[in-house]
Design an enzyme around this catalytic site. Sequence first.
Site, mmCIF file in Angstrom:
data_model
loop_
_atom_site.group_PDB
_atom_site.id
_atom_site.type_symbol
_atom_site.label_atom_id
_atom_site.label_comp_id
_atom_site.label_asym_id
_atom_site.label_seq_id
_atom_site.Cartn_x
_atom_site.Cartn_y
_atom_site.Cartn_z
ATOM 1 N N CYS A 1 -3.015 10.046 -6.486
ATOM 2 C CA CYS A 1 -3.033 8.576 -6.421
ATOM 3 C C CYS A 1 -4.272 8.031 -7.110
ATOM 4 C CB CYS A 1 -2.904 8.045 -5.000
ATOM 5 S SG CYS A 1 -2.380 6.300 -4.989
ATOM 6 N N ASP B 1 -5.517 5.485 3.331
ATOM 7 C CA ASP B 1 -5.211 4.138 3.821
ATOM 8 C C ASP B 1 -5.499 4.004 5.307
ATOM 9 O OD1 ASP B 1 -3.400 4.552 1.334
ATOM 10 O OD2 ASP B 1 -3.560 2.396 1.667
HETATM 11 C C1 RUB Z 1 -3.140 3.587 -2.636
HETATM 12 C C2 RUB Z 1 -3.575 4.860 -1.997
HETATM 13 C C3 RUB Z 1 -5.041 5.184 -2.094
HETATM 14 C C4 RUB Z 1 -5.756 4.641 -0.846
HETATM 15 C C5 RUB Z 1 -7.272 4.731 -0.986
HETATM 16 O O1 RUB Z 1 -1.791 3.283 -2.418
HETATM 17 O O2 RUB Z 1 -2.819 5.577 -1.378
HETATM 18 O O3 RUB Z 1 -5.235 6.575 -2.144
HETATM 19 O O4 RUB Z 1 -5.412 3.288 -0.630
HETATM 20 O O5 RUB Z 1 -7.673 3.910 -2.059
HETATM 21 P P1 RUB Z 1 -1.180 1.959 -3.101
HETATM 22 P P2 RUB Z 1 -9.172 3.326 -2.143
HETATM 23 O O6 RUB Z 1 -1.324 2.132 -4.576
HETATM 24 O O7 RUB Z 1 0.244 1.948 -2.649
HETATM 25 O O8 RUB Z 1 -1.964 0.784 -2.578
HETATM 26 O O9 RUB Z 1 -10.075 4.501 -2.045
HETATM 27 O O10 RUB Z 1 -9.223 2.662 -3.499
HETATM 28 O O11 RUB Z 1 -9.348 2.367 -1.011
#
Ligand code: RUB
Length: 309
Positions: A125, A194
């Site tokens: 991701c 998340d």
């Molecule tokens: C985003 C996702 C990220 C976490 C952490 O999913 O799974 O790994 O939110 O991100 P989506 P961060 O694209 O569906 O929002 O470290 O940037 O908070």
Amino acid sequence: MTLQDTADKISSMEIRGAGKIARAAAEALRDHGTTVQTADVDAFRKEMKRAGDVLLATRPTAVSLPNAINFVLKSMGDTSTSEEALEALATAAEKFIEDSKDAVARIAAIGARHIRDGDTILTHCNSQVALACIIEAHRQGKQIEVFATEVRPRNQGLLTIKALNAAGITTNYIVDSAARSFMREIDCMIIGTDAVAVNGSVVNKIGTSQIALAAHEARVPLLVAAETYKFAPRTMTGALIPIEERNPSEVLDDAIAVTLPHVRVRNPAFDITPADYIDLILTEKGAIPPEMAYLIIREHLGWTIDDLR
Ligand code: RUB
């Protein structure tokens, strides 16, 4: 940007990633507060609570969203005029945003310490905080290489490889299903999250748990980068983190779907990786084993079971 604009951008994923969602919500509440025309503090609080609910309804999984909203709205608690409430709200929103950015920088420094010279790192991701760890290790002069997955169906991997490329980090871009095939080449896996539950399991982009399972099998350590506002207090009373299921058209084109009346497309956006597969959770307060998630919720977020009754 109006409150509704922010809500729409979060729903459509123009604003995405748990940290960015939380900061955008804090900013939206701060800005919305300045548009509320009332001298009555209770009416002001009520309108801000409604605004919080509009933001909350956008995406259900990232607990950073309710945590940010609660933090900002709670600041109006002891105020007795709408001016005071607005000021408290703006101060809290600014504090949340600044602390959040600071947390990412602190985690980057901690995460970089866990990356060794010569490591090949797998990420899944597009996590701002996981990338910050990798980029910081590179900045410190460590020779590292990254494997980044494509991330079906929304291709967040594209954002990841662009960021890594911009940082000058050698990166291998692979389809999600190739992760296990390359596991022998990987020294450590770093992801964002998340939501972290009280039992140390983490919710992250769909596919994370499969890759974590493959990493566990190959004894590749899994590090989860998580600012403390991604810990989920309500899991203390057994509440589950809701897993968002998004529109089928993200997976299969409507024009094809309509020709396949017996086919149902399922599109969960997140999955749960059990604590057993996680070696460390990197927070701005330090790196902890997943079993210590409760301490973060109690000591750093300040929640006890009594708050949830
Ligand atoms: C985003 C996702 C990220 C976490 C952490 O999913 O799974 O790994 O939110 O991100 P989506 P961060 O694209 O569906 O929002 O470290 O940037 O908070």
